[in-house]
Design a protein around this motif. Structure first.
Motif, short mmCIF file in Angstrom:
data_model
loop_
_atom_site.label_atom_id
_atom_site.label_comp_id
_atom_site.label_asym_id
_atom_site.label_seq_id
_atom_site.Cartn_x
_atom_site.Cartn_y
_atom_site.Cartn_z
N SER A 99 10.44 8.09 3.11
CA SER A 99 10.02 7.09 2.14
C SER A 99 10.98 7.12 0.95
CB SER A 99 8.60 7.38 1.68
OG SER A 99 8.58 8.55 0.86
N MET A 147 3.36 11.56 -9.14
CA MET A 147 3.47 12.18 -7.82
C MET A 147 3.19 13.67 -7.91
SD MET A 147 4.14 10.15 -5.28
CE MET A 147 4.67 11.39 -4.11
N ASP A 186 6.53 17.76 4.72
CA ASP A 186 7.25 16.52 5.05
C ASP A 186 8.69 16.80 5.49
OD1 ASP A 186 5.10 14.72 4.34
OD2 ASP A 186 5.47 15.31 2.27
N LYS A 208 0.84 -1.21 0.00
CA LYS A 208 0.00 0.00 0.00
C LYS A 208 0.87 1.25 0.00
CE LYS A 208 -3.93 -2.08 2.44
NZ LYS A 208 -4.71 -2.10 3.71
N SER A 209 1.96 1.21 0.78
CA SER A 209 2.86 2.36 0.85
C SER A 209 3.50 2.62 -0.51
CB SER A 209 3.95 2.12 1.89
OG SER A 209 3.40 2.02 3.17
N GLN A 246 2.26 1.81 -3.46
CA GLN A 246 1.25 2.38 -4.34
C GLN A 246 0.99 3.84 -4.01
OE1 GLN A 246 -2.76 0.89 -3.89
NE2 GLN A 246 -3.21 1.18 -6.05
N LYS A 247 0.96 4.15 -2.72
CA LYS A 247 0.72 5.53 -2.29
C LYS A 247 1.85 6.44 -2.76
CE LYS A 247 -0.16 8.33 1.82
NZ LYS A 247 -0.26 8.33 3.30
N GLU A 248 3.09 5.93 -2.68
CA GLU A 248 4.23 6.73 -3.11
C GLU A 248 4.18 7.02 -4.60
OE1 GLU A 248 8.09 5.49 -1.99
OE2 GLU A 248 7.54 5.04 0.07
N GLY A 258 1.02 9.55 -4.76
CA GLY A 258 0.74 10.39 -3.61
C GLY A 258 1.16 11.84 -3.77
N VAL A 259 1.39 12.47 -2.63
CA VAL A 259 1.70 13.90 -2.58
C VAL A 259 2.93 14.12 -1.70
CG1 VAL A 259 0.87 16.18 -1.91
CG2 VAL A 259 -0.72 14.52 -2.90
#
Length: 298
Positions: free
Chosen positions: A274, A119, A141, A82-83, A85-87, A90-91
């Motif tokens: 990340s 991204m 971040d 999931k991480s 895919q999010k990366e 993501g934002v």
């Protein structure tokens, strides 16, 4: 074998019977029985002795000792997926100083986009003080700026030295002089960044050693200072990384310490960045270290 089957097996052990496990999981008892049968078929061994109570076989007892670790590993793999895919979609919220935004960021973003085209990046531009506050409120971040001396909860990793620079218009009398000193600044007003800018405070410390200090105006947007010095007989105080037009020149005025350490500022509670953040940060570091202003001379 899937996570539901493992969870059902663990729940049966905890509850003691198939029926109680079914009630806890909100399943029909037949569903629990089918899941156990599928698990036994996939493993090639019998987990429970047949009977009313859920009594484990010898093989079942061995498997029961490992099931918690299997479930934790399964959940870990799912979270990693999931991480990832999010990366990819993501934002990133990144704090940067104004001069880096003007001179470095467009090149970095172009390279980053080639690697991570889906991204989204939000860039928050500010000085060290405002970016520090943004970090403390988790609005960004990480930030590329100077070190915050007041907040021990923030971690700083040095990248390069920024340099304080003095500028005038090409027509200014100082533009023709090869030797100047801080005392000479008394002849003209200074135009510099806001009072909470680190370089403003650094210059104030040096000017405090003089018998008289020059008059100054402050402008919170450093990139606007060259326009002021083009229209007003004055001396601008900027950073060496700020791009200048052909109508503005840098003038040599020595300082005891004109350098400001710039680096990665982040919340020390974060144990890691990340992989996507690391990619962006590495591209930014490479560009900064390869630029002329990251290795100031004089």
């Amino acid at each position: 074998m899937d996570l539901k089957e493992l969870t059902t097996f663990r729940t049966i052990i905890e509850e003691g019977t198939f029926s109680k496990a079914a009630a806890k999981l909100n399943y029909a008892q037949s569903t629990v029985t089918n899941q156990v049968q599928r698990l036994e078929k996939e493993l090639g061994l019998q987990l429970f002795k047949r009977g009313w109570d859920a009594e484990l076989t010898a093989s079942g007892k061995i498997y029961a000792d490992e099931v918690e670790g299997l479930i934790k590993h399964w959940n870990f793999v799912l979270e990693q997926a999931k991480s990832l895919q999010k990366e990819e979609i993501g934002v990133l919220n990144i704090g940067v100083t104004e001069t880096i935004t003007a001179s470095i960021l467009p090149v970095v973003l172009q390279k980053f986009r080639a690697l991570k085209p889906n991204m989204t990046c939000h860039f928050i531009v500010g000085n060290t003080d405002s970016l520090t506050q943004a970090l403390l409120h988790n609005w960004i971040d990480f930030a590329i700026c100077a070190q915050s001396q007041q907040h021990s909860s923030l971690q700083f990793e040095f990248i390069y030295n920024e340099q304080i620079s003095f500028i005038t218009s090409k027509s200014h009398p100082f533009a023709q002089q090869s030797t100047l000193h801080l005392e000479d600044l008394n002849a003209y007003p200074l135009i510099m960044g806001g009072q909470n800018c680190l370089y403003h405070m650094r210059l104030e410390m040096e000017l405090s050693q003089l018998s008289t200090k020059p008059f100054f105006y402050s402008v919170s947007q450093i990139s606007a200072i060259p326009s002021f010095v083009q229209n007003i007989p004055s001396v601008g105080v900027v950073l060496a990384s700020l791009p200048l037009s052909a109508e503005v020149v840098r003038i040599p005025i020595p300082m005891t310490n004109p350098y400001i350490p710039i680096g990665l500022l982040q919340n020390s509670k974060k144990e890691y960045l990340s992989s996507t953040k690391n990619i962006f940060l590495q591209l930014l570091k490479d560009e900064l270290l390869g630029s002329d202003f990251s290795n100031p001379k004089g």
